[in-house]
Design a protein around this motif. Sequence first.
Motif, short mmCIF file in Angstrom:
data_model
loop_
_atom_site.label_atom_id
_atom_site.label_comp_id
_atom_site.label_asym_id
_atom_site.label_seq_id
_atom_site.Cartn_x
_atom_site.Cartn_y
_atom_site.Cartn_z
N GLN A 79 0.84 -1.20 0.00
CA GLN A 79 0.00 0.00 0.00
C GLN A 79 0.87 1.25 0.00
O GLN A 79 0.55 2.24 -0.68
N ARG A 80 1.96 1.21 0.76
CA ARG A 80 2.86 2.36 0.81
C ARG A 80 3.54 2.57 -0.55
O ARG A 80 3.67 3.72 -1.01
N GLN A 124 1.07 4.11 -2.87
CA GLN A 124 0.88 5.52 -2.53
C GLN A 124 2.01 6.38 -3.09
O GLN A 124 1.77 7.43 -3.68
#
Length: 202
Positions: free
Chosen positions: A187-188, A191
């Motif tokens: 997810q990071r 992002q």
Amino acid sequence: MTHHSPSDIAFSPAVKAQQEAKGSRDLFAGGDVQNPWPDRITPDLADFIAAQTSVFLGTASAGGQPYIQHRGGPAGFLKVLDDYQIGFADLAGNRQYITLGNLSENPQAFLFLIDYAQRRRIKLWGRARVVEGDPALLGRLVPEDGRGRPERAILFDIGTWDVNCRQHIPQRFEAEDVRAALMQREQRIAQLEAELASRPKP
């Protein structure tokens, strides 16, 4: 048998003789006076127990034949009932009933807890008993998100406990924790990639 110190439960005369022969008796004898082994559940131990998803229960027959049974479940399946007692719901299994048979003639028991991620293990000596036909007690012990069919309760009364050193404990992590960490990393990354893509090109 009368014990003068909680550690006498683990350090029988034969054990002390070996310690004397191997040169470690003075070390442990001094610890019995300055820092005696605990005989009740401390807040730190209660927290450790509540976090466990696995436990090994050691019993022996009246003739001394040992047996170790593994029990597992969601964190909290092993419950602290008071300052001296731990309990868990015994689930339907392979129907060998070795632990039940052992406890019917020899209540001496042992719990071994190990946290591989934190490299910490705790040994608990005591006495255990099987409780059949007590739905109220079983209701206290069955975890909300547990699986399997509970058949009876097993109660463990602590005589003493000790914390092992971290040496030689391999560090391992639960699959669910690894999956959660990888998902957080993905997810990071997504992002950061989105932020880079949104920046105006020079």
